[in-house]
Design an enzyme around this catalytic site. Structure first.
Site, PDB file in Angstrom:
ATOM      1  N   CYS A  78     -13.270  -3.281 -50.753  1.00 29.30           N
ATOM      2  CA  CYS A  78     -12.709  -3.928 -49.563  1.00 29.30           C
ATOM      3  C   CYS A  78     -11.782  -5.065 -49.964  1.00 29.30           C
ATOM      4  O   CYS A  78     -11.930  -5.654 -51.037  1.00 29.30           O
ATOM      5  CB  CYS A  78     -13.824  -4.515 -48.676  1.00 29.30           C
ATOM      6  SG  CYS A  78     -14.947  -3.328 -47.947  1.00 29.30           S
ATOM      7  N   ASP A  79     -10.861  -5.374 -49.071  1.00 25.95           N
ATOM      8  CA  ASP A  79     -10.041  -6.571 -49.241  1.00 25.95           C
ATOM      9  C   ASP A  79      -9.636  -7.082 -47.864  1.00 25.95           C
ATOM     10  O   ASP A  79      -9.257  -6.291 -46.996  1.00 25.95           O
ATOM     11  CB  ASP A  79      -8.790  -6.286 -50.066  1.00 25.95           C
ATOM     12  CG  ASP A  79      -8.061  -7.580 -50.411  1.00 25.95           C
ATOM     13  OD1 ASP A  79      -8.472  -8.239 -51.386  1.00 25.95           O
ATOM     14  OD2 ASP A  79      -7.108  -7.940 -49.695  1.00 25.95           O
ATOM     15  N   SER A  80      -9.725  -8.393 -47.675  1.00 24.74           N
ATOM     16  CA  SER A  80      -9.416  -8.996 -46.374  1.00 24.74           C
ATOM     17  C   SER A  80      -8.314 -10.032 -46.494  1.00 24.74           C
ATOM     18  O   SER A  80      -8.248 -10.765 -47.485  1.00 24.74           O
ATOM     19  CB  SER A  80     -10.668  -9.683 -45.790  1.00 24.74           C
ATOM     20  OG  SER A  80     -11.725  -8.776 -45.600  1.00 24.74           O
ATOM     21  N   GLY A 115      -9.064  -3.987 -45.526  1.00 23.47           N
ATOM     22  CA  GLY A 115      -8.926  -2.640 -46.050  1.00 23.47           C
ATOM     23  C   GLY A 115     -10.248  -2.148 -46.604  1.00 23.47           C
ATOM     24  O   GLY A 115     -11.006  -2.919 -47.190  1.00 23.47           O
TER      25      GLY A 115
END
Length: 209
Positions: A78-80, A115
Site C-alpha cells: 500500500c501507499d498513501s 494505492g
C-alpha cells in the site's frame, strides 16, 4: 490458512488488519519511492503515483519471501498520499514541513488516496495480482496555534502521509470524512476484500482468531 504478508512498516495499516482478525507477517519493502515516482514521467496522476508505489512495494516483498511463507500467502502493498490543490503530499519528514502542510490544509478539504496491490503466491510462484486505489475526502479543522505546536511536538505527523492520522492524535483535527475511514488510516478493508475476491481468496480464510 493462507498467510497474509503486509509490505509496510505502518502501525496504522497493521492495526487495521489486526482489528479485522488478521495478524500479518510484516516485511518492509525498502523501495526507493522517489526513484519509482520519477520513473512515471513528468506528470503522473495521483492514482498512478500511489498505485505504482503500492505495486513496487508488494513486488519487492514477494521477491524476498522465505520458502515456507511462499507456499501459501497473499502479499499486500500500500501507499498513501494526500491530494491538496492538485498537489500530492506524502510524509512531511520534518517539523517545519509538517507545519507548512497543516497551514495549507487547515479549514479546507483534501482527498486521501491509497494505492493497493495484492499478490497471490502459491508454492513459491506468483499466481495472481489485483490492484486498486481508494480515495476518501477529508475535511480538516483549524487547530489553534497551541494545539498545532503540541501536535507537531508529539512527532506523530512527521512520518505519516499528509502529516495527519485519523486513528491517533490527528483525529482531533479532522472534522469529517466522506468515504471509507480505513482507507485514510492506510489500508481500505472494502477495497482489499474486493481485490482478494478477484484472486479467489475468501476473507475468512485469512482470519487468525
Amino acid at each position: 490458512m493462507t498467510r497474509v504478508v503486509l509490505g509496510s512498516a505502518s502501525t496504522g495499516r497493521l492495526g487495521v488488519l489486526r482489528n479485522a482478525g488478521i495478524d500479518p507477517l510484516v516485511v518492509v519493502s525498502g523501495v526507493d519511492e522517489d526513484a519509482a515516482i520519477a520513473a512515471l514521467g513528468s506528470d503522473p496522476t495521483p492514482h498512478q503515483v500511489v498505485g505504482e508505489l503500492a505495486a513496487a512495494k508488494a513486488a519487492a516483498v514477494a521477491a524476498a519471501l522465505d520458502p515456507d511463507t511462499a507456499l501459501d500467502c497473499v502479499v499486500i502493498g500500500c501507499d498513501s498520499m494526500l491530494e491538496l490543490d492538485g498537489r500530492l503530499c506524502g510524509k512531511p519528514g520534518s517539523v517545519p514541513a509538517a507545519r507548512a502542510q497543516w497551514r495549507a490544509a487547515a479549514g479546507r478539504t483534501g482527498r486521501l488516496h491509497t494505492g493497493h496491490c495484492v499478490l497471490r503466491v502459491e508454492s513459491g510462484a506468483l499466481t495472481g495480482r489485483a490492484d486498486g486505489v481508494g480515495s476518501t475526502v477529508v475535511r480538516f479543522a483549524t487547530p489553534t496555534a497551541e494545539d498545532l505546536t503540541a501536535y507537531l511536538d508529539s512527532g506523530e505527523p512527521i512520518g505519516v502521509a499528509g502529516g495527519f492520522t485519523l486513528d491517533g492524535l490527528g483525529g482531533w483535527f479532522v472534522d469529517a470524512i466522506e468515504g471509507d475511514p480505513s482507507n485514510v488510516i492506510g489500508l481500505s478493508l472494502p477495497l482489499t476484500r474486493t481485490l482478494l475476491a478477484r484472486l479467489g481468496v475468501p476473507v475468512a480464510r485469512l482470519w487468525t482468531g
